[in-house]
Design an enzyme around this catalytic site. Structure first.
Site, PDB file in Angstrom:
ATOM      1  N   HIS A   1       9.711 -26.359   0.345  1.00 49.13           N
ATOM      2  CA  HIS A   1       8.798 -28.036  -0.014  1.00 49.13           C
ATOM      3  C   HIS A   1       8.333 -27.426  -0.982  1.00 49.13           C
ATOM      4  O   HIS A   1       6.545 -27.730  -1.764  1.00 49.13           O
ATOM      5  CB  HIS A   1       8.566 -28.421   0.723  1.00 49.13           C
ATOM      6  CG  HIS A   1       9.765 -29.338   2.194  1.00 49.13           C
ATOM      7  ND1 HIS A   1      10.669 -30.107   1.514  1.00 49.13           N
ATOM      8  CD2 HIS A   1      10.321 -28.471   2.194  1.00 49.13           C
ATOM      9  CE1 HIS A   1      11.684 -30.309   2.436  1.00 49.13           C
ATOM     10  NE2 HIS A   1      11.281 -29.327   3.004  1.00 49.13           N
TER      11      HIS A   1
ATOM     12  N   LYS B   1     -14.133   0.220  -2.574  1.00 47.19           N
ATOM     13  CA  LYS B   1     -14.073   0.721  -1.364  1.00 47.19           C
ATOM     14  C   LYS B   1     -15.470   1.411  -1.713  1.00 47.19           C
ATOM     15  O   LYS B   1     -16.908   1.221  -0.812  1.00 47.19           O
ATOM     16  CB  LYS B   1     -13.741   1.515  -0.312  1.00 47.19           C
ATOM     17  CG  LYS B   1     -12.567   1.015   0.331  1.00 47.19           C
ATOM     18  CD  LYS B   1     -12.280   1.872   1.771  1.00 47.19           C
ATOM     19  CE  LYS B   1     -11.251   1.341   2.407  1.00 47.19           C
ATOM     20  NZ  LYS B   1     -11.122   2.073   3.251  1.00 47.19           N
TER      21      LYS B   1
ATOM     22  N   GLU C   1       0.590  -0.500  -0.339  1.00 51.03           N
ATOM     23  CA  GLU C   1       0.208  -0.379   0.426  1.00 51.03           C
ATOM     24  C   GLU C   1       0.607   1.167  -0.116  1.00 51.03           C
ATOM     25  O   GLU C   1       0.601   2.226  -0.876  1.00 51.03           O
ATOM     26  CB  GLU C   1      -0.784  -0.109   1.460  1.00 51.03           C
ATOM     27  CG  GLU C   1      -2.368  -0.686   0.836  1.00 51.03           C
ATOM     28  CD  GLU C   1      -3.421   0.014   2.390  1.00 51.03           C
ATOM     29  OE1 GLU C   1      -3.057   0.338   2.882  1.00 51.03           O
ATOM     30  OE2 GLU C   1      -4.165  -0.911   1.779  1.00 51.03           O
TER      31      GLU C   1
HETATM   32  O1  PA5 Z   1      -3.451   1.181   5.862  1.00 50.02           O
HETATM   33  C1  PA5 Z   1      -4.315   1.694   5.833  1.00 50.02           C
HETATM   34  O2  PA5 Z   1      -4.758   2.480   6.257  1.00 50.02           O
HETATM   35  C2  PA5 Z   1      -6.036   0.383   5.249  1.00 50.02           C
HETATM   36  O3  PA5 Z   1      -5.114  -0.631   4.843  1.00 50.02           O
HETATM   37  C3  PA5 Z   1      -6.742   0.833   6.697  1.00 50.02           C
HETATM   38  O4  PA5 Z   1      -6.427   0.486   7.512  1.00 50.02           O
HETATM   39  C4  PA5 Z   1      -7.529  -0.320   5.667  1.00 50.02           C
HETATM   40  O5  PA5 Z   1      -7.960   0.335   4.781  1.00 50.02           O
HETATM   41  C5  PA5 Z   1      -8.928  -0.195   7.367  1.00 50.02           C
HETATM   42  O6  PA5 Z   1      -9.271   1.171   7.098  1.00 50.02           O
HETATM   43  P1  PA5 Z   1     -10.592   1.955   8.653  1.00 50.02           P
HETATM   44  O7  PA5 Z   1      -8.954   1.722   9.710  1.00 50.02           O
HETATM   45  O8  PA5 Z   1     -10.922   3.381   8.840  1.00 50.02           O
HETATM   46  O9  PA5 Z   1     -11.323   0.940   8.895  1.00 50.02           O
END
Ligand code: PA5
Length: 476
Positions: free
Chosen positions: A324, A438, A295
């Site tokens: 393996h 989303k 990310e």
């Molecule tokens: O790293 C990030 O920002 C995302 O992985 C969020 O943690 C994830 O989408 C969850 O979002 P939220 O904390 O708003 O539910």
């Protein structure tokens, strides 16, 4: 007594070991050092200016104090802790739990220093229903820690709505209030509103810290503290690593070196980055790292707004299990990967292999040997085999796996990510590409109103269905 350490070993990416074609020559390494050195003061300056607030998490004792306060209120009588969250609101909790509590923690109460712990970071109805069937009679002994910065994340919100209904039905009006701890934005957002409305116990996700950088905040610390992890030691480990990754001398800064090597290989055709712990305890750290890397570093545009479409693909593997499964590909497939092993010197406990049966003399060489020696030998054997095929290998060496070293590791990889982001000239702290999926989920689930100025959620849902509904003509 000196603390256990985590160190980066990088000899096996050098041209001296794997040759000039795939290895880094002395000249290239000097050049990487020159370029990355320029970024160190820049990154330190950004941090001082408050632009990377995750860097300060080890120094905010009020966070750990608030966590301890809530733990003190709910731990007595809590037999089951359930974390509801996803992505950065779940992976750190899982990784810390697997790393620092025994394998049989949930099963064997003699190995447990807190409640059983479960993390739900999915919306699989079969999985969740099976869990709710089990937990249904024990709701008054269960704490649900709902973690979401926004509270709008469909997965976490729907889990919360299911358990809210269940708690209200089974335990009455106070059930929801008593059994739920919300970890969310300090002031705003859907989950903050729910917490305020139901007077839930709550903890704060610090401003400006993206989900995947929050494990050292209340997000990761609450479940850790509930389950007996020494959170002060975790934070002290991170602070100890902070000293190293702030060093302006490239040759002494493990995050800068790790980042420079990763960036070099990405630019030289090795676009896959395999992380392979040789420790079951560290296996979920690979999952946490995968999100952090993907990310943060997978980005279309750079800081100048140019399309760059960059990002190494993180791959998790586990030694020896994946020897393996994957090593055939890793050796004879394309030489397009950088390998990072996690190696542990002292496992804290060990087992000697028993004697070989009389009919199996050929196994005699294993008799009496410690399992840790076998695991260590397998790591070396795999590394050797990869080096024979000129595959670059890094090792992150843990003296031991404990809260202090896990804190060091987390901080090392978070800051490495900042460095790689700077080398790519991208913003590692946003995740714009996650939004479309989303919003599309919201549309398909029946959200109404305006999606954009000229498209409603209903129209958006139609457009999605036109492209994704199964076309029978192409189904064989
Ligand atoms: O790293 C990030 O920002 C995302 O992985 C969020 O943690 C994830 O989408 C969850 O979002 P939220 O904390 O708003 O539910």
């Amino acid at each position: 007594m000196s603390e256990s350490e985590v160190k980066l070993y990088y000899k096996n990416v050098s041209a001296d070991v794997i040759g000039d074609e795939h290895g880094i020559t002395k000249l290239e390494f000097e050049d990487l050092g020159d370029r990355t050195s320029l970024l160190i003061p820049q990154i330190n300056k950004q941090r001082k200016a408050g632009k990377t607030p995750y860097r300060d998490l080890p120094y905010r004792p009020q966070i750990a104090d608030q966590v301890r306060e809530v733990v003190a209120e709910v731990k007595d009588g809590c037999e089951i802790l359930v974390v509801l969250g996803i992505g950065g609101s779940a992976l750190g909790n899982i990784a810390v739990q697997t790393a620092l509590n025994p394998y049989m923690y949930n099963i064997d109460e003699t190995q447990r220093t807190g409640p059983r712990m479960f993390v739900f970071d999915n919306v699989d109805p079969a999985q969740f229903a099976s869990f709710l069937n089990w937990v249904g009679g024990k709701l008054d002994k269960t704490i649900f820690n709902v973690i979401s910065k926004s509270g709008r994340t469909a997965e976490t919100a729907s889990q919360l709505m299911i358990i809210r209904q269940l708690l209200l039905e089974k335990l009455g009006p106070d059930g929801f209030h008593n059994q739920v701890v919300a970890t969310t934005d300090a002031r705003a957002g859907t989950l903050r509103n729910i917490a305020t409305d139901a007077k839930l116990r709550s903890l704060e996700i610090p401003d400006g810290v993206g989900g995947r950088f929050t494990v050292l905040s209340a997000v990761g610390l609450f479940s850790a503290a509930m389950c007996g992890v020494d959170i002060d030691s975790l934070l002290a480990g991170a602070a100890a690593m902070d000293e190293k990754v702030s060093r302006e001398d490239f040759a002494k800064n493990p995050a800068a070196i790790n980042a420079a090597i990763n960036h070099h290989y990405y630019n030289n055709g090795k676009r896959n980055s395999v992380i392979m712990p040789y420790s079951y305890a560290l296996k979920d750290m690979a999952d946490w790292y995968r999100q952090l890397w993907a990310e943060s570093l997978g980005k279309r545009v750079d800081l100048n707004g140019r399309d760059v479409w960059v990002g190494p693909t993180p791959i998790k593997a586990l030694g020896t299990t994946d020897q393996h499964s994957q090593v055939q590909l890793y050796r004879e497939g394309p030489n397009d990967k950088l390998f990072t092993f996690l190696q542990v010197k002292d496992f804290g406990s060990d087992l000697a292999v028993g004697p070989a049966p009389d009919c199996a003399d050929e196994l005699g060489f294993l008799a009496g040997k410690n399992m840790s020696v076998l695991l260590d030998s397998e790591k070396k054997a795999t590394e050797y085999a990869l080096l024979q095929d000129e595959r670059p290998c890094l090792t992150v060496l843990f003296d031991k796996v404990n809260a202090h070293t896990v804190g060091q590791f987390i901080y090392l990889f978070e800051v490495t990510t900042s460095f790689v982001g700077a080398l790519f000239n991208i913003n590692p702290y946003d995740q714009p590409a996650v939004e479309l999926g989303k919003e599309a989920t919201f549309a398909l689930m029946g959200k109404s109103g305006s999606y954009t100025s000229d498209c409603t959620y209903e129209q958006f849902a139609e457009e999605i269905r036109a492209r994704t509904d199964i076309d029978e003509d192409c189904l064989v």
